[in-house]
Structures are given as structure tokens and as C-alpha cells.
Write a protein that holds these residues in place. Structure first.
Motif, PDB file in Angstrom:
ATOM      1  N   PRO A  88       0.753  -1.311   0.047  1.00 40.97           N
ATOM      2  CA  PRO A  88       0.178  -0.194   0.251  1.00 40.97           C
ATOM      3  C   PRO A  88       0.762   1.260  -0.125  1.00 40.97           C
ATOM      4  N   LEU A  89       0.248   2.440  -0.474  1.00 40.32           N
ATOM      5  CA  LEU A  89       1.073   3.662  -0.476  1.00 40.32           C
ATOM      6  C   LEU A  89       1.352   4.029   0.857  1.00 40.32           C
ATOM      7  N   LEU A  90       0.188   3.935   1.573  1.00 44.72           N
ATOM      8  CA  LEU A  90       0.376   4.573   2.895  1.00 44.72           C
ATOM      9  C   LEU A  90       0.003   3.552   4.094  1.00 44.72           C
ATOM     10  N   GLN A  91       0.499   3.306   5.196  1.00 46.72           N
ATOM     11  CA  GLN A  91      -0.141   2.623   6.313  1.00 46.72           C
ATOM     12  C   GLN A  91      -0.351   3.462   7.470  1.00 46.72           C
ATOM     13  N   LEU A  92      -1.295   3.438   8.318  1.00 41.53           N
ATOM     14  CA  LEU A  92      -1.405   4.470   9.388  1.00 41.53           C
ATOM     15  C   LEU A  92      -1.535   3.305  10.650  1.00 41.53           C
ATOM     16  N   LEU A 110     -12.398   6.529  13.057  1.00 38.00           N
ATOM     17  CA  LEU A 110     -11.617   6.056  11.848  1.00 38.00           C
ATOM     18  C   LEU A 110     -12.080   7.269  10.594  1.00 38.00           C
ATOM     19  N   VAL A 111     -13.328   7.880  11.096  1.00 35.84           N
ATOM     20  CA  VAL A 111     -13.627   9.367   9.931  1.00 35.84           C
ATOM     21  C   VAL A 111     -12.596  10.332  10.181  1.00 35.84           C
ATOM     22  N   ARG A 112     -12.458  10.743  11.560  1.00 33.25           N
ATOM     23  CA  ARG A 112     -11.376  11.658  11.787  1.00 33.25           C
ATOM     24  C   ARG A 112      -9.978  11.346  11.250  1.00 33.25           C
ATOM     25  N   ILE A 113      -9.783  10.232  11.473  1.00 27.15           N
ATOM     26  CA  ILE A 113      -8.302   9.844  10.905  1.00 27.15           C
ATOM     27  C   ILE A 113      -8.148   9.818   9.378  1.00 27.15           C
ATOM     28  N   CYS A 114      -8.980   9.373   8.839  1.00 32.96           N
ATOM     29  CA  CYS A 114      -8.972   9.581   7.519  1.00 32.96           C
ATOM     30  C   CYS A 114      -9.313  11.031   7.025  1.00 32.96           C
ATOM     31  N   GLN A 115     -10.085  11.671   7.602  1.00 30.91           N
ATOM     32  CA  GLN A 115     -10.237  13.079   7.322  1.00 30.91           C
ATOM     33  C   GLN A 115      -8.872  13.997   7.418  1.00 30.91           C
ATOM     34  N   GLU A 116      -8.264  13.888   8.666  1.00 26.21           N
ATOM     35  CA  GLU A 116      -7.052  14.577   8.959  1.00 26.21           C
ATOM     36  C   GLU A 116      -5.817  14.258   8.013  1.00 26.21           C
ATOM     37  N   ALA A 117      -5.686  12.725   7.869  1.00 26.16           N
ATOM     38  CA  ALA A 117      -4.658  12.142   6.897  1.00 26.16           C
ATOM     39  C   ALA A 117      -4.814  12.625   5.600  1.00 26.16           C
ATOM     40  N   GLN A 118      -5.741  12.811   4.927  1.00 29.80           N
ATOM     41  CA  GLN A 118      -6.161  13.289   3.702  1.00 29.80           C
ATOM     42  C   GLN A 118      -5.873  14.843   3.460  1.00 29.80           C
ATOM     43  N   ASN A 119      -6.402  15.472   4.531  1.00 25.74           N
ATOM     44  CA  ASN A 119      -5.932  16.900   4.623  1.00 25.74           C
ATOM     45  C   ASN A 119      -4.462  17.178   4.728  1.00 25.74           C
ATOM     46  N   ALA A 120      -3.733  16.267   5.314  1.00 24.66           N
ATOM     47  CA  ALA A 120      -2.345  16.757   5.531  1.00 24.66           C
ATOM     48  C   ALA A 120      -1.757  16.371   4.103  1.00 24.66           C
ATOM     49  N   CYS A 176      -4.263  13.078  -5.677  1.00 25.54           N
ATOM     50  CA  CYS A 176      -3.851  12.925  -4.298  1.00 25.54           C
ATOM     51  C   CYS A 176      -4.864  12.303  -3.460  1.00 25.54           C
ATOM     52  N   THR A 177      -6.225  12.048  -3.925  1.00 26.35           N
ATOM     53  CA  THR A 177      -7.109  11.522  -3.036  1.00 26.35           C
ATOM     54  C   THR A 177      -6.757   9.918  -2.891  1.00 26.35           C
ATOM     55  N   LEU A 178      -6.914   9.735  -1.366  1.00 27.01           N
ATOM     56  CA  LEU A 178      -6.632   8.213  -0.878  1.00 27.01           C
ATOM     57  C   LEU A 178      -7.749   7.398  -0.998  1.00 27.01           C
ATOM     58  N   ASP A 179      -7.749   6.185  -1.180  1.00 24.18           N
ATOM     59  CA  ASP A 179      -8.594   5.124  -0.934  1.00 24.18           C
ATOM     60  C   ASP A 179      -8.608   4.386   0.384  1.00 24.18           C
ATOM     61  N   LEU A 180      -9.276   4.101   1.383  1.00 14.83           N
ATOM     62  CA  LEU A 180      -8.987   3.197   2.635  1.00 14.83           C
ATOM     63  C   LEU A 180      -9.134   1.856   1.734  1.00 14.83           C
ATOM     64  N   VAL A 181      -8.191   0.902   1.807  1.00 13.81           N
ATOM     65  CA  VAL A 181      -8.202  -0.459   1.086  1.00 13.81           C
ATOM     66  C   VAL A 181      -8.034  -1.355   2.027  1.00 13.81           C
ATOM     67  N   PRO A 223      -5.284  -6.494  11.191  1.00 11.57           N
ATOM     68  CA  PRO A 223      -5.388  -6.625  12.804  1.00 11.57           C
ATOM     69  C   PRO A 223      -4.206  -6.411  13.670  1.00 11.57           C
ATOM     70  N   ASN A 224      -3.004  -6.642  12.899  1.00 11.07           N
ATOM     71  CA  ASN A 224      -1.820  -6.454  13.754  1.00 11.07           C
ATOM     72  C   ASN A 224      -1.712  -4.924  14.443  1.00 11.07           C
ATOM     73  N   CYS A 225      -1.976  -4.513  15.550  1.00 14.34           N
ATOM     74  CA  CYS A 225      -2.113  -3.336  15.975  1.00 14.34           C
ATOM     75  C   CYS A 225      -2.741  -2.327  15.455  1.00 14.34           C
ATOM     76  N   THR A 226      -3.751  -2.852  14.578  1.00 15.09           N
ATOM     77  CA  THR A 226      -4.698  -1.996  13.711  1.00 15.09           C
ATOM     78  C   THR A 226      -4.210  -1.213  12.844  1.00 15.09           C
ATOM     79  N   THR A 227      -3.903  -1.716  11.639  1.00 18.11           N
ATOM     80  CA  THR A 227      -3.234  -0.843  10.603  1.00 18.11           C
ATOM     81  C   THR A 227      -4.265  -0.505   9.204  1.00 18.11           C
ATOM     82  N   LEU A 228      -4.377   0.702   9.186  1.00 20.10           N
ATOM     83  CA  LEU A 228      -5.078   1.389   8.063  1.00 20.10           C
ATOM     84  C   LEU A 228      -4.341   1.189   6.956  1.00 20.10           C
ATOM     85  N   GLU A 229      -4.854   0.731   5.693  1.00 22.63           N
ATOM     86  CA  GLU A 229      -4.004   0.868   4.584  1.00 22.63           C
ATOM     87  C   GLU A 229      -4.494   1.609   3.558  1.00 22.63           C
ATOM     88  N   PHE A 230      -3.961   2.515   2.722  1.00 23.00           N
ATOM     89  CA  PHE A 230      -4.172   3.283   1.894  1.00 23.00           C
ATOM     90  C   PHE A 230      -3.705   3.404   0.606  1.00 23.00           C
TER      91      PHE A 230
END
Length: 316
Positions: free
Chosen positions: A12-16, A33-43, A70-75, A79-86
Motif C-alpha cells: 500500500p502507498l500509506l499505512q497508519l 476512523l472518520v477523523r483519522i481519514c479526514q485529517e490524513a487526507q487533509n495533510a 492525491c485522493t486516498l482510498d482506504l483499502v 489486525p496487527n495493532c490495527t493498521t489502516l492501509e491506503f
């Protein structure tokens, strides 16, 4: 029998990666989740604007070109320490000259976070809009819930894999930089509308074509020139001060002042017989070096050839 990881698998391009006492494996609350996605996209958007040389603190939406690239998709949520992939929402760039601009932006955000983690005095040229977006993103970090967010970029576009933690330290250092005025080399065009020649307190006011008036100070060496150019269009160059949390120039200490023709401010001389080179020089316009800034000017469902044909037909 352990399962081997498939070689060459797309990263993935980005992991949080979320860590903390309030984070459960493979789970994240919808509000978080909504706040994290919004603020990551804003950054990402603000960093893209900074790289394109655009204003990062402004009213209104992000430019269509940056949204396109630059728009990101959550893909995925691992489960490992809860990783969001974009990954990037757009699979193919409109202009092949900058094929991986989105990857460059995500990696640049990581470098900005890394800079914020250092103990510096804030004289590193970080953009105020990017700082503000990272200040908000780091606001999601709380001791009893999410203690850190790991910004991890994949290997792409010549960039190495990077991992940098977003903690309360990032928020504190961003706030410190945002709360201090910044000095820049400024150039302002406008009408020299007022001047005060009080000894020891020489100052004047510039009224630009757009925006609020700007107060300027100057040394005695410019006194006669300021007096001569009162009520005329001028260009002032000097040391400018930007107020905290904004991109607005508050004051400028003029080191140079030059008279401008009214055409440089968009007034008068409409019928002046000037060449393209002269107009470009007067208006300080250089050649186009990045064609991607034209993206979004023509809708995707419009034929460019038909559009140009209409222009040439109308000129006959």
C-alpha cells in the motif's frame, strides 16, 4: 506449516498503524476512523499544495487537480495493532510527466513529520498550512486511547520505506511553530496610498489589487523615492512578516521600491502595443514548467480537438 509471504506483492502507498491502550486488534471506532481519514487526507492535500507552490491556508475546496492526483482510498484494515492501509484513488495520472506525484506527496508528509519530531527552533521553512493539518492529525493522539500513529510509506517512485511516529511531541512542536510570526522575502505590487515621514518612524501603506492594505516601513535612504511615488503603482521588495496561523503578510520593511506601469496592476494601457515578452516581463510571468497544473480545465467528457476548433472558428 507457516505461510510464506508472496514476493513482489503490491505494498500500500500509506499505512497508519494505531497503538495505545484504547486500540483493540483489528478494530477502530467509526468516529475515530472518520477523523483519522479526514485529517490524513487533509495533510496530504496541504502538502501537495505546498509542493505545487499554492496557498495552503485558503477558503474553499482543494484544487481539482490535487483532488484528482492525491485522493486516498482506504483499502484495508489489518489486525496487527490495527493498521489502516491506503492507496491512491486514481490509478492513471492525467499527465505522464508527473506519474507518481501522489507518492511524492505522501513521502514528503513523512519527512515533514520527521522534522517536527526534532528539537529545532522552527526555522526550517515548513509551510503553515501543512503544519496546521499535522497539528490537527496529531490531536487524535491521547494517552488513554491512541498513544501514537505510525505514518508508514511504501517503496514507490524511488522512495524508500519510511516509518515515523506521530505523537504529542509532533503536536507540541507544530503548535510552537504556528504560534510564532515568520519572516520571508516579500514582493508586493499595489498603489502607494499613504506615507508618514516622521523622523525615526518612516512608514507607508500599499493597497494591492486584491486583499487588504499592507503597512510598510522604510529607511531614510528611500525617503525621497517614496515621496515621489505617492499615489502611483509600485512594487516593493523587502523583509515581510507573516502572522501566526495564516499566510497573510502583516508588515514589510521595504528595501527596494520601483514604479510600475498601470498595466502591471491590470489597469489602463489596454490598447498599448506591447509584445508578449514585454507583457510577461511586466507581469512577472514565466514559462509553464509543470503542465499538470492545467489538469481539470477541460472536463473528461469533452473532446480537446473540438474545443480548440471552436476557439479558432470564433477568431475568424
Amino acid at each position: 506449516m507457516t505461510k510464506k509471504k508472496r514476493k513482489g506483492a503490491a505494498q500500500p502507498l500509506l499505512q497508519l498503524k494505531l497503538r495505545g491502550p484504547g486500540v483493540r486488534r483489528g478494530r477502530v471506532s467509526i468516529p475515530d476512523l472518520v477523523r483519522i481519514c479526514q485529517e490524513a487526507q487533509n495533510a496530504v492535500n496541504k502538502q501537495a499544495e505546498a509542493l505545487k507552490g499554492r496557498k495552503t491556508i485558503h477558503r474553499g475546496p482543494t484544487a481539482a487537480m490535487i483532488q484528482e492526483e492525491c485522493t486516498l482510498d482506504l483499502v484495508g484494515i489489518k489486525p496487527n495493532c490495527t493498521t489502516l492501509e491506503f492507496d491512491l484513488a486514481k490509478q492513471q495520472m492525467a499527465f505522464p510527466i508527473t506519474p507518481d506525484f501522489g507518492a511524492d506527496v505522501v513521502s514528503e508528509v513523512a519527512q515533514t513529520i520527521k522534522t517536527l519530531r526534532k528539537r529545532t527552533r522552527g526555522k526550517d521553512g515548513l509551510d503553515s498550512g501543512v503544519l496546521l493539518s499535522l497539528y490537527k492529525l496529531s490531536g487524535l493522539v491521547a494517552p488513554k486511547k491512541i498513544s501514537s500513529i505510525d505514518w508508514v510509506t511504501g517503496r514507490s517512485n524511488g522512495h524508500k520505506k519510511t516509518s515515523v511516529l506521530i505523537t504529542q511531541t509532533v503536536r507540541e512542536h507544530a503548535a510552537k511553530r504556528l504560534s510564532q510570526p515568520r519572516n520571508i522575502i516579500a514582493q508586493i505590487d499595489g498603489i502607494l496610498d499613504m506615507a508618514d515621514f516622521k523622523p525615526g518612524d518612516l512608514k507607508c501603506r500599499i493597497d494591492p489589487p486584491v486583499g487588504a492594505s499592507i503597512m510598510c516601513t522604510f529607511d531614510q535612504s528611500l525617503e525621497s523615492e517614496v515621496y515621489r511615488l505617492l499615489r502611483k503603482p509600485v512594487r516593493i521588495k523587502g523583509q515581510g512578516v507573516i502572522q501566526p496561523y495564516t499566510d497573510r503578510i502583516d508588515t514589510v520593511h521595504a528595501e527596494e521600491i520601483n514604479e510600475l506601469p498601470s498595466l502591471a496592476l491590470g489597469e489602463g494601457n489596454f490598447a498599448a502595443n506591447r509584445s508578449i515578452a514585454e507583457l510577461a516581463q511586466i507581469q512577472n510571468v514565466g514559462p509553464l514548467t509543470d503542465p499538470s497544473i492545467l489538469a481539470g480545465g477541460i472536463p473528461d467528457d469533452e473532446d480537446v480537438d473540438d474545443f480548440l476548433a471552436e476557439i479558432y472558428t470564433a477568431r475568424k
